[in-house]
Design a protein around this motif. Structure first.
Motif, PDB file in Angstrom:
ATOM      1  N   GLU A 184       0.838  -1.188   0.000  1.00  0.00           N
ATOM      2  CA  GLU A 184       0.000   0.000   0.000  1.00  0.00           C
ATOM      3  C   GLU A 184       0.878   1.244   0.000  1.00  0.00           C
ATOM      4  N   VAL A 185       1.242   1.702  -1.164  1.00  0.00           N
ATOM      5  CA  VAL A 185       2.015   2.935  -1.311  1.00  0.00           C
ATOM      6  C   VAL A 185       1.282   3.827  -2.294  1.00  0.00           C
ATOM      7  N   SER A 186       1.667   5.080  -2.318  1.00  0.00           N
ATOM      8  CA  SER A 186       0.996   6.019  -3.227  1.00  0.00           C
ATOM      9  C   SER A 186       1.482   5.824  -4.661  1.00  0.00           C
ATOM     10  N   GLU A 187       0.661   6.280  -5.589  1.00  0.00           N
ATOM     11  CA  GLU A 187       1.057   6.252  -6.996  1.00  0.00           C
ATOM     12  C   GLU A 187       2.289   7.121  -7.211  1.00  0.00           C
ATOM     13  N   LEU A 188       2.380   8.181  -6.439  1.00  0.00           N
ATOM     14  CA  LEU A 188       3.515   9.091  -6.540  1.00  0.00           C
ATOM     15  C   LEU A 188       4.812   8.379  -6.163  1.00  0.00           C
ATOM     16  N   TYR A 189       4.778   7.627  -5.084  1.00  0.00           N
ATOM     17  CA  TYR A 189       5.953   6.850  -4.673  1.00  0.00           C
ATOM     18  C   TYR A 189       6.326   5.856  -5.776  1.00  0.00           C
ATOM     19  N   THR A 190       5.333   5.151  -6.289  1.00  0.00           N
ATOM     20  CA  THR A 190       5.577   4.154  -7.335  1.00  0.00           C
ATOM     21  C   THR A 190       6.202   4.800  -8.568  1.00  0.00           C
ATOM     22  N   ARG A 191       5.749   6.011  -8.879  1.00  0.00           N
ATOM     23  CA  ARG A 191       6.280   6.708 -10.055  1.00  0.00           C
ATOM     24  C   ARG A 191       7.753   7.073  -9.888  1.00  0.00           C
ATOM     25  N   TYR A 192       8.164   7.465  -8.673  1.00  0.00           N
ATOM     26  CA  TYR A 192       9.516   7.980  -8.461  1.00  0.00           C
ATOM     27  C   TYR A 192      10.479   6.993  -7.796  1.00  0.00           C
ATOM     28  N   GLU A 193      10.032   5.792  -7.420  1.00  0.00           N
ATOM     29  CA  GLU A 193      10.907   4.892  -6.681  1.00  0.00           C
ATOM     30  C   GLU A 193      12.130   4.449  -7.482  1.00  0.00           C
ATOM     31  N   ASN A 194      12.050   4.435  -8.807  1.00  0.00           N
ATOM     32  CA  ASN A 194      13.180   4.004  -9.629  1.00  0.00           C
ATOM     33  C   ASN A 194      13.727   5.106 -10.524  1.00  0.00           C
ATOM     34  N   VAL A 195      13.414   6.361 -10.214  1.00  0.00           N
ATOM     35  CA  VAL A 195      13.904   7.487 -11.007  1.00  0.00           C
ATOM     36  C   VAL A 195      15.311   7.857 -10.537  1.00  0.00           C
ATOM     37  N   ASP A 196      16.233   7.949 -11.490  1.00  0.00           N
ATOM     38  CA  ASP A 196      17.602   8.344 -11.147  1.00  0.00           C
ATOM     39  C   ASP A 196      17.620   9.775 -10.641  1.00  0.00           C
ATOM     40  N   GLY A 197      18.341  10.001  -9.561  1.00  0.00           N
ATOM     41  CA  GLY A 197      18.469  11.337  -9.002  1.00  0.00           C
ATOM     42  C   GLY A 197      17.382  11.700  -8.002  1.00  0.00           C
ATOM     43  N   VAL A 198      16.437  10.776  -7.754  1.00  0.00           N
ATOM     44  CA  VAL A 198      15.357  11.029  -6.802  1.00  0.00           C
ATOM     45  C   VAL A 198      15.243   9.837  -5.853  1.00  0.00           C
ATOM     46  N   GLU A 199      15.251  10.112  -4.565  1.00  0.00           N
ATOM     47  CA  GLU A 199      15.043   9.100  -3.533  1.00  0.00           C
ATOM     48  C   GLU A 199      13.608   9.237  -3.036  1.00  0.00           C
ATOM     49  N   ALA A 200      12.801   8.198  -3.212  1.00  0.00           N
ATOM     50  CA  ALA A 200      11.387   8.240  -2.831  1.00  0.00           C
ATOM     51  C   ALA A 200      11.161   7.430  -1.561  1.00  0.00           C
ATOM     52  N   SER A 201      10.307   7.962  -0.683  1.00  0.00           N
ATOM     53  CA  SER A 201       9.908   7.270   0.546  1.00  0.00           C
ATOM     54  C   SER A 201       8.404   7.436   0.710  1.00  0.00           C
ATOM     55  N   PHE A 202       7.805   6.496   1.432  1.00  0.00           N
ATOM     56  CA  PHE A 202       6.370   6.562   1.685  1.00  0.00           C
ATOM     57  C   PHE A 202       6.119   6.261   3.153  1.00  0.00           C
ATOM     58  N   ILE A 203       5.291   7.075   3.777  1.00  0.00           N
ATOM     59  CA  ILE A 203       4.922   6.880   5.182  1.00  0.00           C
ATOM     60  C   ILE A 203       3.414   6.695   5.241  1.00  0.00           C
ATOM     61  N   LYS A 204       2.999   5.570   5.760  1.00  0.00           N
ATOM     62  CA  LYS A 204       1.566   5.261   5.896  1.00  0.00           C
ATOM     63  C   LYS A 204       1.087   5.784   7.239  1.00  0.00           C
ATOM     64  N   ASP A 205      -0.012   6.504   7.246  1.00  0.00           N
ATOM     65  CA  ASP A 205      -0.651   7.005   8.473  1.00  0.00           C
ATOM     66  C   ASP A 205       0.290   7.850   9.332  1.00  0.00           C
ATOM     67  N   TYR A 206       0.894   8.873   8.722  1.00  0.00           N
ATOM     68  CA  TYR A 206       1.721   9.830   9.461  1.00  0.00           C
ATOM     69  C   TYR A 206       0.831  10.619  10.418  1.00  0.00           C
ATOM     70  N   LYS A 207       1.247  10.727  11.666  1.00  0.00           N
ATOM     71  CA  LYS A 207       0.441  11.417  12.681  1.00  0.00           C
ATOM     72  C   LYS A 207       0.647  12.923  12.575  1.00  0.00           C
ATOM     73  N   LEU A 236       9.898  12.966  -1.510  1.00  0.00           N
ATOM     74  CA  LEU A 236      10.761  12.877  -2.680  1.00  0.00           C
ATOM     75  C   LEU A 236      11.966  13.775  -2.452  1.00  0.00           C
ATOM     76  N   GLU A 237      13.155  13.176  -2.433  1.00  0.00           N
ATOM     77  CA  GLU A 237      14.388  13.927  -2.192  1.00  0.00           C
ATOM     78  C   GLU A 237      15.293  13.813  -3.407  1.00  0.00           C
ATOM     79  N   ALA A 238      15.738  14.956  -3.902  1.00  0.00           N
ATOM     80  CA  ALA A 238      16.658  14.951  -5.041  1.00  0.00           C
ATOM     81  C   ALA A 238      18.063  14.638  -4.532  1.00  0.00           C
ATOM     82  N   THR A 239      18.726  13.699  -5.181  1.00  0.00           N
ATOM     83  CA  THR A 239      20.093  13.337  -4.789  1.00  0.00           C
ATOM     84  C   THR A 239      21.136  14.039  -5.647  1.00  0.00           C
TER      85      THR A 239
END
Length: 168
Positions: A39-62, A74-77
């Motif tokens: 269960e991850v966002s479409e946004l995470y799925t889109r960027y998880e394998n993009v060069d130069g971008v580190e993608a993370s997903f947090i479920k139910d952030y308080k 999404l963090e640019a490397t």
């Protein structure tokens, strides 16, 4: 003939069973982290394998005591990754005054709603009214996936509070 009781073998078996039981308990507790959910966002799925971008997903952030939202980070490397994120999320360059603060190491985080896009070719189309936080210093984006206006207000207030408390 009956074999005598072997203390070493007995304690070895007890130790192995205790170790196995501890390992099973550890895996049960850490299950979500060892075997992450799909269960991850479409946004995470889109960027998880993009060069130069580190993608993370947090479920139910308080966000606060009653609001929990999913978050994509999404963090640019490198500079190419940052250019990709700026283009995809339509992020303008900061004004010269803000650039001075960023060059001095101060992190100016801007928060805005992702606008409902009128074009069909933009990446932002599936995420209308999610909240976007932008850090030019860290070259990162945080997308808070909100479901209603109450969550939007809670996220904006949360980010505002964090910005105020950052200086203290």
């Amino acid at each position: 003939m009956k074999s005598p009781f072997n203390k070493k073998r007995f304690w070895l078996i007890v130790a192995i069973l205790a170790l196995v039981e501890a390992l099973v308990c550890y895996i049960a507790i850490q299950w979500r982290y060892i075997f992450p959910s799909k269960e991850v966002s479409e946004l995470y799925t889109r960027y998880e394998n993009v060069d130069g971008v580190e993608a993370s997903f947090i479920k139910d952030y308080k966000v606060n005591d009653t609001v929990f939202v999913d978050v994509s980070l999404l963090e640019a490397t490198d500079s190419m990754g940052w250019a990709t994120l700026k283009k995809d999320f339509e992020i303008p360059n900061p004004p010269p005054v803000a650039h001075q603060f960023i060059d001095n190491g101060e992190d100016l985080i801007s928060v805005k709603l992702i606008p409902k896009s009128t074009t069909t070719d933009t990446i932002l189309k599936p995420y209308p009214n999610d909240v976007l936080a932008i850090s030019h210093l860290k070259r990162s984006l945080i997308v808070f996936h909100t479901k209603n206006n109450d969550e939007v207000h809670a996220v904006i207030f949360h980010n505002f509070e964090k910005s105020i408390n950052q200086d203290n």
